[in-house]
Write a protein that holds these residues in place. Sequence first.
Motif, PDB file in Angstrom:
ATOM      1  N   PRO B 140     -11.177  -6.938  -1.518  1.00 17.12           N
ATOM      2  CA  PRO B 140     -10.572  -5.595  -1.907  1.00 17.12           C
ATOM      3  C   PRO B 140      -9.718  -5.189  -0.834  1.00 17.12           C
ATOM      4  O   PRO B 140     -10.483  -4.896   0.253  1.00 17.12           O
ATOM      5  CB  PRO B 140     -11.747  -4.925  -2.608  1.00 17.12           C
ATOM      6  CG  PRO B 140     -12.642  -5.960  -3.012  1.00 17.12           C
ATOM      7  CD  PRO B 140     -12.654  -6.785  -1.700  1.00 17.12           C
ATOM      8  N   GLY B 141      -8.541  -4.567  -1.018  1.00 16.82           N
ATOM      9  CA  GLY B 141      -7.896  -3.936  -0.055  1.00 16.82           C
ATOM     10  C   GLY B 141      -7.460  -4.786   1.253  1.00 16.82           C
ATOM     11  O   GLY B 141      -6.862  -4.416   2.112  1.00 16.82           O
ATOM     12  N   GLY B 142      -7.596  -6.197   0.853  1.00 14.42           N
ATOM     13  CA  GLY B 142      -7.355  -7.163   1.925  1.00 14.42           C
ATOM     14  C   GLY B 142      -5.726  -7.294   2.412  1.00 14.42           C
ATOM     15  O   GLY B 142      -5.676  -7.491   3.522  1.00 14.42           O
ATOM     16  N   GLN B 143      -4.801  -6.944   1.489  1.00  7.34           N
ATOM     17  CA  GLN B 143      -3.638  -7.061   1.766  1.00  7.34           C
ATOM     18  C   GLN B 143      -2.924  -6.290   2.841  1.00  7.34           C
ATOM     19  O   GLN B 143      -2.041  -6.800   3.610  1.00  7.34           O
ATOM     20  CB  GLN B 143      -2.703  -6.783   0.633  1.00  7.34           C
ATOM     21  CG  GLN B 143      -2.742  -7.724  -0.705  1.00  7.34           C
ATOM     22  CD  GLN B 143      -2.397  -9.055  -0.745  1.00  7.34           C
ATOM     23  OE1 GLN B 143      -1.535  -9.290   0.406  1.00  7.34           O
ATOM     24  NE2 GLN B 143      -2.926  -9.759  -1.335  1.00  7.34           N
ATOM     25  N   SER B 144      -3.616  -5.070   3.097  1.00  7.47           N
ATOM     26  CA  SER B 144      -2.942  -4.391   4.259  1.00  7.47           C
ATOM     27  C   SER B 144      -3.917  -4.452   5.590  1.00  7.47           C
ATOM     28  O   SER B 144      -3.587  -3.499   6.408  1.00  7.47           O
ATOM     29  CB  SER B 144      -3.277  -2.743   3.721  1.00  7.47           C
ATOM     30  OG  SER B 144      -4.326  -2.471   3.358  1.00  7.47           O
ATOM     31  N   MET B 145      -4.663  -5.491   5.476  1.00  7.59           N
ATOM     32  CA  MET B 145      -5.486  -5.649   6.631  1.00  7.59           C
ATOM     33  C   MET B 145      -5.001  -6.691   7.786  1.00  7.59           C
ATOM     34  O   MET B 145      -4.363  -7.442   7.416  1.00  7.59           O
ATOM     35  CB  MET B 145      -6.778  -6.347   6.158  1.00  7.59           C
ATOM     36  CG  MET B 145      -7.730  -5.170   5.657  1.00  7.59           C
ATOM     37  SD  MET B 145      -9.218  -6.006   5.300  1.00  7.59           S
ATOM     38  CE  MET B 145      -9.885  -4.768   3.789  1.00  7.59           C
ATOM     39  N   ASP B 146      -5.149  -6.321   8.849  1.00  6.98           N
ATOM     40  CA  ASP B 146      -4.593  -7.080  10.130  1.00  6.98           C
ATOM     41  C   ASP B 146      -5.881  -8.272  10.152  1.00  6.98           C
ATOM     42  O   ASP B 146      -6.776  -8.150   9.457  1.00  6.98           O
ATOM     43  CB  ASP B 146      -4.597  -6.448  11.403  1.00  6.98           C
ATOM     44  CG  ASP B 146      -6.003  -5.824  11.815  1.00  6.98           C
ATOM     45  OD1 ASP B 146      -5.823  -4.523  11.830  1.00  6.98           O
ATOM     46  OD2 ASP B 146      -6.776  -6.421  12.304  1.00  6.98           O
ATOM     47  N   ALA B 147      -5.728  -9.309  10.713  1.00  6.92           N
ATOM     48  CA  ALA B 147      -6.540 -10.432  10.795  1.00  6.92           C
ATOM     49  C   ALA B 147      -7.932  -9.995  11.291  1.00  6.92           C
ATOM     50  O   ALA B 147      -8.744 -10.550  10.638  1.00  6.92           O
ATOM     51  CB  ALA B 147      -5.768 -11.564  11.715  1.00  6.92           C
TER      52      ALA B 147
END
Lengths: 85, 221
Positions: B140-147
């Motif tokens: 969840p919320g992964g789309q806006s995360m850096d690697a």
Amino acid sequence: MSGRGSRITDEEINELVSKLQSLLPESRRRNTGRVSASKLLKETCSYIKSLHREVDDLSDRLSGLMVTMDSNSPQAEIIRSLLRS
Amino acid sequence: MQATKSFEQAFLKQMLLGIQLSAVSHGSGSLQERKSAIKLSADVAMAVARGSKKWTRGLIASLSKEEHNRSFLQFVLGKEFERPAKICHSSWKIPRSKNIVRRSLRFLSKRKSNIRAPNSSVLAGTLVEKRTQVLKRLVPGGQSMDAFSLLDETLDYATCLRAQVDVMQKLMTTLEASKHRADSDAQRPKEKFHLLAMVGSWYSTRKGLRKRLSKRPKLTL
């Protein structure tokens, strides 16, 4: 992550990767060599998907159990006692 | 990595409260509705018990997109739910992201030949890139995360999911056991006490939950 500054060390990446590796169910069988990035990602995705399925299945079964629960039933009493304790 | 006992305790309490709130136990509604309500309670409980992480915020955000979840979320989260989400100024993250992905690959990959590329175009379309996209959709919320955040949050999220499964399994075992016990006088306290022991030191968190719920009419089970 705040307070870490802009630089993430190789050690931090190292630690994160090995923690992720040890979390995965198949990692116990594998010898402790480096696994490829693609394999790690694939297994992580599989693992999360299987956990999602388990939660879905458990929700199903719990809803079946709770349909018969009136306020006098033992199940209701268990839930009340769990919340009281 | 294992979730802490206090997390499991908080999760169980929060989930049971949520189930009471959604009146699942009253037996009304279809099987599907009850199942959705239990799943919602479980997911909200997991996020609340964990506290503030990127994935917990992402989870609440995606749950609140569905209209029929909103009143439950409002009830459970109260003021926290009404607060507008922080605007994420993620433009600065992009250059760092490329660097971290390169370094992660350098560390992980046995094949080092493709690491020297100066930009991220070599990563596009590769197996790693594709699977990273899959992972971003799962967390969840992964789309806006850096690697790096993605890996960090994934570790945390998977640990909490594992605990969620374990606690729900134990709850089910306990309830099933009591169902069988209803037919006979045989006592099977083992599973129940296991769960009770797990929530034993709940007093410290109960005050917080009670305060939040004190203004609402009490539902009786």
